[in-house]
Motif scaffolding. Structure first.
Motif, short mmCIF file in Angstrom:
data_model
loop_
_atom_site.label_atom_id
_atom_site.label_comp_id
_atom_site.label_asym_id
_atom_site.label_seq_id
_atom_site.Cartn_x
_atom_site.Cartn_y
_atom_site.Cartn_z
N GLY A 1 0.89 -1.36 0.04
CA GLY A 1 -0.41 0.13 0.18
C GLY A 1 0.94 1.32 -0.57
N ASP A 2 2.53 1.12 -0.17
CA ASP A 2 2.98 2.18 0.32
C ASP A 2 3.33 2.67 -1.55
OD1 ASP A 2 2.93 2.33 2.86
OD2 ASP A 2 5.21 1.90 3.29
N GLY A 3 2.75 2.05 -2.15
CA GLY A 3 3.74 1.97 -3.83
C GLY A 3 3.72 3.57 -3.88
N PHE A 4 1.82 3.97 -3.96
CA PHE A 4 1.81 5.42 -4.79
C PHE A 4 2.68 6.16 -4.30
CE2 PHE A 4 -0.98 8.44 -5.39
CZ PHE A 4 -1.06 8.82 -7.48
N LYS A 5 2.71 6.54 -2.58
CA LYS A 5 2.65 7.53 -2.29
C LYS A 5 4.97 7.38 -2.69
CE LYS A 5 5.53 7.82 2.04
NZ LYS A 5 5.40 7.13 2.98
N ILE A 6 5.79 6.41 -3.38
CA ILE A 6 6.48 5.57 -3.01
C ILE A 6 6.70 6.46 -4.70
CG2 ILE A 6 8.18 4.05 -4.14
CD1 ILE A 6 7.22 2.45 -1.79
N ALA A 7 5.85 6.29 -5.34
CA ALA A 7 5.76 6.91 -6.66
C ALA A 7 6.01 8.11 -7.04
CB ALA A 7 4.55 5.90 -7.64
N MET A 8 4.97 8.87 -6.11
CA MET A 8 5.00 10.38 -6.55
C MET A 8 5.69 11.44 -6.03
SD MET A 8 1.55 11.10 -7.79
CE MET A 8 2.10 9.51 -9.00
N THR A 9 6.82 10.64 -4.81
CA THR A 9 7.66 11.47 -3.83
C THR A 9 9.54 10.84 -5.46
OG1 THR A 9 7.69 9.47 -3.00
CG2 THR A 9 7.24 10.98 -1.98
N THR A 10 8.62 10.00 -6.09
CA THR A 10 10.29 9.70 -6.76
C THR A 10 9.73 10.94 -8.60
OG1 THR A 10 10.11 7.23 -6.06
CG2 THR A 10 10.96 7.56 -8.28
N LEU A 11 8.76 11.10 -8.74
CA LEU A 11 8.89 11.89 -9.28
C LEU A 11 8.75 13.23 -9.17
CD1 LEU A 11 5.47 9.93 -11.04
CD2 LEU A 11 7.59 10.11 -12.51
N ASP A 12 8.43 13.21 -7.89
CA ASP A 12 8.80 15.06 -7.33
C ASP A 12 10.11 15.14 -7.92
OD1 ASP A 12 6.30 15.52 -6.46
OD2 ASP A 12 7.11 14.97 -4.09
N GLY A 13 11.42 14.41 -7.43
CA GLY A 13 12.82 14.44 -7.77
C GLY A 13 13.20 13.95 -9.09
N GLY A 14 12.21 13.47 -9.65
CA GLY A 14 12.49 12.75 -11.31
C GLY A 14 11.96 13.79 -12.21
N ARG A 15 10.82 14.32 -11.58
CA ARG A 15 10.64 15.91 -12.47
C ARG A 15 11.89 17.21 -12.84
NH1 ARG A 15 5.06 15.08 -10.05
NH2 ARG A 15 4.01 13.44 -12.36
N ASN A 16 12.74 17.22 -11.81
CA ASN A 16 13.95 18.18 -12.14
C ASN A 16 15.02 17.72 -12.78
OD1 ASN A 16 14.08 20.48 -11.23
ND2 ASN A 16 16.07 20.09 -9.72
#
Ligand code: CAA
Ligand code: FAD
Length: 380
Positions: free
Chosen positions: A229-244
Motif C-alpha cells: 500500500g506504500d506504492g503510490f506515495k513512493i511513485a509520487m515522491t520519486t516523481l518529485d525529484g525525477g521531474r527536476n
C-alpha cells in the motif's frame, strides 16, 4: 544568497562536458537515425562515476549532491537528450526510491549495482489506460506464500528492454484506488517478465521506450519496496525529484540549441552581413538566453533544496514545467535561425526540436505539472 557553484560542481561539469563532446556527440545523430541505444556509453558513464552521482560511497556512489546530478544531465542533454534521459531515469526514477525506501539488504543488493553501473535501472508506472491518472493502473500483484504473482502490462518504459532492474508498481488491493498500490523491484530475466512493443518515436530515438509484460511473474516478497500500500506515495515522491531531472534535460537541449543558433547567426551572411546583425535575429537569441537562465535557476534551486533536506516538490514541478515549455519555444526558434538548413539533418537543431517535445509530456505532462502546482497553492 550564493549562486556560485562549488569547485567540485564546476569540475564535474567540465568532466561531463568533455566526455559528452568526445564520447557522446560523435554518434548522436547516427544513433537517433538508427534508433540505437549504446550500452557502451552507459558503461563509460559508470567508469566516470556518473551512474551513482548522489549516492554514498558505501553503496558504490560518489557522494556528490543533487546539483551535481542535474548539471550532469544538463551537459549530456546539451549534445544528446537520449543519453540525458537514460541517466535521469536510472538515477531519479530507479535508484532514488531504492536509496530512500529500501532496507539495508535492498540497498546492498540493488542500489550498489545501480550506482556502479553494473546494472541499468527503469521505472514502470504507466499503463495503456493509466497515464496521467496513474492510480487507475490495472497491473495486479497477488500474494502467494512468500511471493507475489504479477500480472498485467506497463507501457512507455524508458530504458525498457535494456535495463536490468525495474521498479514496478502494481495493485495488491484492486478495490482500493491509490491506497492499493505497492512497489516491486523486478529483475530482467525473471520468469514471466517479457518485453513487448518498442515504440517508434519522434524524438529521443536512441533511448528505448518499451512495453513490459507480466504473466504470472513470481517476485519474492523481499523485493517489495516499502510496505503493502506504500506504492503510490513512493511513485509520487520519486516523481518529485525525477521531474527536476527532466527539467535538466530540457535545459540542456535548450542550451545546445542556443549554442548552435548563436554560432550559425554569426557565420551565416545575407544582405552582405551576418544574420546576427539583424535585430530580428539578435532579439530571438536574447529571448532564448533569458529563458535558459530562468530555467537554470529554477532547476538548480530545486536540486539545492533537495540536497539541503528542504521541500522541493513544488519547485521541481515548476522547473519541469518552465524548462520543458522553454525548450520547446527555444528549439523552434533555433530551427528558424537556421532557415532552410535548420529543417535538414545536416545540422542538429531539427533533432533538438524533436527531442524537446517529450519534456512537455513525460514524468507528468505539463498540464499535470500545473495541476500539481495549483493544488499546492490552493490546498487548505
Ligand atoms: N508526495 C507525497 N504524497 C503525494 C504526492 C507527493 N508528491 N502526490 C500525491 N500524494 C498523495 C496524496 O497526499 C494522497 O494521499 P492520501 O490519500 O494519504 O491523502 C494520495 O497520494 C493521492 O493523491 P491525489 O488525490 O492527489 O492523487 P490523484 O489520483 O488525484 O493523482 C497526480 C495525482 C498528481 C495527477 C498523479 O496521478 C500524477 O502525478 N500523475 C502523472 C503521472 C506521471 O507523472 N507519470 C510519470 C511516469 S514516469 C515517466 O514518465 C518517466 C520518464 O519520463 C523518463
Ligand atoms: P493522457 O493521460 O491520456 O493525457 C492526454 C492529454 O490529456 C494530455 O495532454 C494531458 O495533459 C491531458 N490531461 C489528462 N488529464 C488531465 C487533467 N486532469 N487536466 C488537464 N489535462 C489533462 N512512464 C513510466 O511509467 N515510465 C517511463 O519510463 C516512461 N517513459 C516514457 C517515455 C516516453 C518517450 C513517453 C512518450 C512516455 C513515457 N512514460 C513513462 C509515460 C508518460 O509518463 C505518460 O505518457 C504521461 O504521463 C501522459 O500519460 P498519457 O500518455 O496516457 O496521456
Amino acid at each position: 544568497m550564493n549562486f556560485q557553484l562549488s569547485d567540485e560542481q564546476e569540475m564535474l561539469r567540465k568532466m561531463v562536458r568533455d566526455f559528452a563532446k568526445k564520447d557522446v556527440e560523435p554518434t548522436a545523430a547516427e544513433r537517433d537515425e538508427e534508433e540505437r541505444f549504446d550500452r557502451g556509453i552507459f558503461n563509460k558513464m559508470a567508469e566516470l562515476g556518473l551512474t551513482g552521482i548522489p549516492w554514498p560511497e558505501e553503496y558504490g556512489g560518489i557522494g556528490a549532491d543533487y546539483v551535481s546530478y542535474v548539471i550532469a544531465v544538463e551537459e549530456l542533454s546539451r549534445l544528446c537528450a537520449s543519453t540525458g534521459v537514460t541517466l535521469s531515469a536510472h538515477i531519479s526514477l530507479c535508484s532514488w526510491p531504492i536509496f530512500t525506501y529500501g532496507n539495508e539488504e535492498q540497498k546492498k543488493n540493488f542500489l550498489t549495482r545501480l550506482a556502479t553501473g553494473e546494472a541499468l535501472g527503469a521505472y514502470a508506472l504507466s499503463e495503456p489506460g493509466a497515464g496521467s491518472d496513474a492510480a487507475s493502473m490495472r497491473t495486479v500483484a497477488k500474494k502467494d506464500g512468500d511471493d507475489y504473482i504479477l500480472n498485467g502490462s506497463k507501457v512507455w518504459i524508458t530504458n525498457g528492454g535494456v535495463a536490468d532492474i525495474y521498479l514496478v508498481f502494481a495493485k495488491t488491493d484492486v478495490d482500493a484506488k491509490h491506497k492499493g498500490v505497492s512497489a516491486f523491484i523486478v529483475e530482467k530475466g525473471t520468469e514471466g517478465f517479457t518485453f513487448g512493443k518498442k515504440e517508434k518515436k519522434l524524438g529521443i530515438r536512441s533511448s528505448p521506450t518499451t512495453e513490459l509484460i507480466f504473466e504470472n511473474c513470481r517476485v519474492p516478497k523481499e523485493n517489495m519496496l516499502g510496505a503493502e500500500g506504500d506504492g503510490f506515495k513512493i511513485a509520487m515522491t520519486t516523481l518529485d525529484g525525477g521531474r527536476n531531472g527532466i527539467a535538466a534535460q530540457a535545459l540542456g537541449i535548450a542550451q545546445g540549441a542556443l549554442d548552435a543558433a548563436v554560432g550559425y547567426a554569426k557565420e551565416r551572411e545575407q544582405f552582405g552581413k551576418p544574420i546576427a546583425h539583424n535585430q530580428g535575429i539578435s532579439f530571438k537569441l536574447a529571448d532564448m538566453a533569458t529563458d535558459i537562465e530562468a530555467a537554470r535557476l529554477l532547476t538548480y534551486q530545486a536540486a539545492w533544496l533537495e540536497s539541503n533536506g528542504l521541500p522541493y516538490g513544488k519547485q521541481s514541478a515548476m522547473s519541469k514545467l518552465f524548462a520543458g515549455d522553454a525548450a520547446m519555444r527555444i528549439t523552434v526558434e533555433a530551427v528558424q535561425v537556421f532557415g532552410g538548413y535548420g529543417y535538414t539533418k545536416d545540422y542538429p537543431v531539427e533533432r533538438y526540436m524533436r527531442d524537446a517535445k517529450i519534456t512537455q509530456i513525460y514524468e507528468g505532462t505539463n498540464e499535470i505539472q500545473r495541476l500539481v502546482i495549483g493544488r499546492m497553492l490552493t490546498k487548505p
